[in-house]
Design a protein around this motif. Sequence first.
Motif, PDB file in Angstrom:
ATOM      1  N   ILE A  27      -0.676  12.324 106.016  1.00 14.97           N
ATOM      2  CA  ILE A  27       0.214  11.735 107.017  1.00 14.97           C
ATOM      3  C   ILE A  27      -0.256  12.117 108.420  1.00 14.97           C
ATOM      4  CG2 ILE A  27       2.573  11.705 107.910  1.00 14.97           C
ATOM      5  CD1 ILE A  27       3.498  12.349 105.028  1.00 14.97           C
ATOM      6  N   ASP A  28      -0.433  13.394 108.664  1.00 14.12           N
ATOM      7  CA  ASP A  28      -0.812  13.919 109.985  1.00 14.12           C
ATOM      8  C   ASP A  28      -0.941  15.436 109.879  1.00 14.12           C
ATOM      9  OD1 ASP A  28      -1.406  13.844 112.705  1.00 14.12           O
ATOM     10  OD2 ASP A  28       0.244  12.464 113.134  1.00 14.12           O
ATOM     11  N   TRP A  29      -1.017  16.089 111.004  1.00 17.45           N
ATOM     12  CA  TRP A  29      -1.057  17.550 111.050  1.00 17.45           C
ATOM     13  C   TRP A  29       0.361  18.088 111.211  1.00 17.45           C
ATOM     14  CZ3 TRP A  29      -5.357  20.703 110.763  1.00 17.45           C
ATOM     15  CH2 TRP A  29      -6.602  20.064 110.811  1.00 17.45           C
ATOM     16  N   TYR A  30       0.708  19.112 110.421  1.00 22.49           N
ATOM     17  CA  TYR A  30       1.935  19.871 110.642  1.00 22.49           C
ATOM     18  C   TYR A  30       1.537  21.138 111.379  1.00 22.49           C
ATOM     19  CZ  TYR A  30       5.092  17.051 107.863  1.00 22.49           C
ATOM     20  OH  TYR A  30       5.890  16.021 107.408  1.00 22.49           O
ATOM     21  N   ILE A  31       2.346  21.533 112.350  1.00 20.59           N
ATOM     22  CA  ILE A  31       2.014  22.696 113.174  1.00 20.59           C
ATOM     23  C   ILE A  31       3.229  23.614 113.244  1.00 20.59           C
ATOM     24  CG2 ILE A  31       1.277  23.473 115.474  1.00 20.59           C
ATOM     25  CD1 ILE A  31       0.030  20.574 115.730  1.00 20.59           C
ATOM     26  N   VAL A  32       2.995  24.918 113.060  1.00 21.12           N
ATOM     27  CA  VAL A  32       4.007  25.954 113.186  1.00 21.12           C
ATOM     28  C   VAL A  32       3.486  26.950 114.214  1.00 21.12           C
ATOM     29  CG1 VAL A  32       5.085  27.927 112.021  1.00 21.12           C
ATOM     30  CG2 VAL A  32       4.933  25.723 110.855  1.00 21.12           C
ATOM     31  N   ALA A  33       4.324  27.299 115.213  1.00 18.02           N
ATOM     32  CA  ALA A  33       3.875  28.211 116.269  1.00 18.02           C
ATOM     33  C   ALA A  33       5.032  29.085 116.739  1.00 18.02           C
ATOM     34  CB  ALA A  33       3.317  27.409 117.441  1.00 18.02           C
ATOM     35  N   THR A  34       4.677  30.144 117.465  1.00 16.19           N
ATOM     36  CA  THR A  34       5.693  31.025 118.057  1.00 16.19           C
ATOM     37  C   THR A  34       6.103  30.459 119.411  1.00 16.19           C
ATOM     38  OG1 THR A  34       3.963  32.386 119.037  1.00 16.19           O
ATOM     39  CG2 THR A  34       4.858  33.117 116.927  1.00 16.19           C
ATOM     40  N   ALA A  35       7.359  30.662 119.763  1.00 14.83           N
ATOM     41  CA  ALA A  35       7.879  30.185 121.042  1.00 14.83           C
ATOM     42  C   ALA A  35       7.535  31.187 122.140  1.00 14.83           C
ATOM     43  CB  ALA A  35       9.379  29.993 120.942  1.00 14.83           C
ATOM     44  N   SER A  36       7.433  30.689 123.380  1.00 10.07           N
ATOM     45  CA  SER A  36       7.006  31.587 124.460  1.00 10.07           C
ATOM     46  C   SER A  36       7.946  31.620 125.650  1.00 10.07           C
ATOM     47  CB  SER A  36       5.614  31.161 124.951  1.00 10.07           C
ATOM     48  OG  SER A  36       5.675  29.840 125.478  1.00 10.07           O
ATOM     49  N   GLY A  37       8.918  30.747 125.715  1.00 12.87           N
ATOM     50  CA  GLY A  37       9.799  30.691 126.896  1.00 12.87           C
ATOM     51  C   GLY A  37      10.757  31.863 126.990  1.00 12.87           C
ATOM     52  N   GLU A  38      11.426  31.953 128.145  1.00 14.68           N
ATOM     53  CA  GLU A  38      12.414  33.003 128.412  1.00 14.68           C
ATOM     54  C   GLU A  38      13.480  32.986 127.315  1.00 14.68           C
ATOM     55  OE1 GLU A  38      14.389  35.837 131.045  1.00 14.68           O
ATOM     56  OE2 GLU A  38      12.590  34.761 131.578  1.00 14.68           O
ATOM     57  N   ASP A  70      10.141  18.779 105.136  1.00 14.85           N
ATOM     58  CA  ASP A  70       9.982  17.501 105.832  1.00 14.85           C
ATOM     59  C   ASP A  70       8.846  16.686 105.210  1.00 14.85           C
ATOM     60  OD1 ASP A  70      10.540  15.756 108.322  1.00 14.85           O
ATOM     61  OD2 ASP A  70       8.362  16.091 108.412  1.00 14.85           O
ATOM     62  N   TYR A  71       7.736  17.345 104.922  1.00  7.51           N
ATOM     63  CA  TYR A  71       6.592  16.675 104.299  1.00  7.51           C
ATOM     64  C   TYR A  71       6.995  16.096 102.940  1.00  7.51           C
ATOM     65  CZ  TYR A  71       1.976  16.201 102.116  1.00  7.51           C
ATOM     66  OH  TYR A  71       0.862  15.731 101.456  1.00  7.51           O
ATOM     67  N   GLU A  72       7.682  16.878 102.104  1.00  6.88           N
ATOM     68  CA  GLU A  72       8.115  16.402 100.795  1.00  6.88           C
ATOM     69  C   GLU A  72       9.068  15.212 100.929  1.00  6.88           C
ATOM     70  OE1 GLU A  72       9.676  19.704  98.544  1.00  6.88           O
ATOM     71  OE2 GLU A  72       7.774  20.787  98.646  1.00  6.88           O
ATOM     72  N   ARG A  73       9.990  15.279 101.881  1.00 11.60           N
ATOM     73  CA  ARG A  73      10.925  14.177 102.100  1.00 11.60           C
ATOM     74  C   ARG A  73      10.176  12.903 102.454  1.00 11.60           C
ATOM     75  NH1 ARG A  73      12.405  11.637 106.221  1.00 11.60           N
ATOM     76  NH2 ARG A  73      11.538  13.112 107.711  1.00 11.60           N
ATOM     77  N   ARG A  74       9.165  13.004 103.317  1.00 11.78           N
ATOM     78  CA  ARG A  74       8.387  11.821 103.715  1.00 11.78           C
ATOM     79  C   ARG A  74       7.602  11.235 102.544  1.00 11.78           C
ATOM     80  NH1 ARG A  74       6.046  12.096 109.650  1.00 11.78           N
ATOM     81  NH2 ARG A  74       7.774  13.067 110.732  1.00 11.78           N
ATOM     82  N   VAL A  75       6.964  12.098 101.776  1.00 12.03           N
ATOM     83  CA  VAL A  75       6.167  11.628 100.635  1.00 12.03           C
ATOM     84  C   VAL A  75       7.076  10.974  99.595  1.00 12.03           C
ATOM     85  CG1 VAL A  75       4.743  12.354  98.673  1.00 12.03           C
ATOM     86  CG2 VAL A  75       4.266  13.244 100.967  1.00 12.03           C
ATOM     87  N   LEU A  76       8.151  11.648  99.218  1.00 15.80           N
ATOM     88  CA  LEU A  76       9.040  11.134  98.180  1.00 15.80           C
ATOM     89  C   LEU A  76       9.766   9.864  98.615  1.00 15.80           C
ATOM     90  CD1 LEU A  76      10.476  14.486  96.792  1.00 15.80           C
ATOM     91  CD2 LEU A  76       8.735  13.007  95.763  1.00 15.80           C
ATOM     92  N   SER A  77      10.018   9.705  99.912  1.00 18.39           N
ATOM     93  CA  SER A  77      10.695   8.496 100.379  1.00 18.39           C
ATOM     94  C   SER A  77       9.805   7.264 100.245  1.00 18.39           C
ATOM     95  CB  SER A  77      11.150   8.656 101.833  1.00 18.39           C
ATOM     96  OG  SER A  77      10.036   8.623 102.711  1.00 18.39           O
ATOM     97  N   ALA A  78       8.505   7.469 100.095  1.00 14.81           N
ATOM     98  CA  ALA A  78       7.574   6.342  99.955  1.00 14.81           C
ATOM     99  C   ALA A  78       7.370   5.933  98.496  1.00 14.81           C
ATOM    100  CB  ALA A  78       6.226   6.711 100.580  1.00 14.81           C
TER     101      ALA A  78
END
Length: 138
Positions: A27-38, A70-78
């Motif tokens: 589908i695309d790239w999934y990205i997980v990151a740490t937040a940096s704002g105040e 989210d990825y599983e929901r997208r795949v299974l919905s198709a």
Amino acid sequence: MTGTVKALEWEQRWNANGPVFYAKTSIDWYIVATASGEGCQGTWYWFVAGDTIKGWANSESEAKAAAQADYERRVLSALTASASEPEPVAWEVTLLMGREDEDGGDYWETRTIMYARMKCPSKNYPMALSSATPTMPS
């Protein structure tokens, strides 16, 4: 329908804020990151490349789990489930027939015939594949 959706495979990289995890999918790239704002330090977020933030989490594992869901929901919905059984491609029919022998006596004979659904130029109808030789009862 049976089976499971493949687990995302995460690759770790780094940016100025800390670790960033990427999972490439069809589908695309999934990205997980740490937040940096105040006030955001110690929180994590996840998104699909090219999209806005999809969700926030308290840990790396929670963010990855949300991305996986989210990825599983997208795949299974198709996918769609088949509502009916497939049509058989062959049938076996056993016939019981009354016969008269050479001396005028009666006997029963069985004959087993295999049929298959085969394509013909303009029709789709059963055709005999084989026939068992009749046997005389003892």
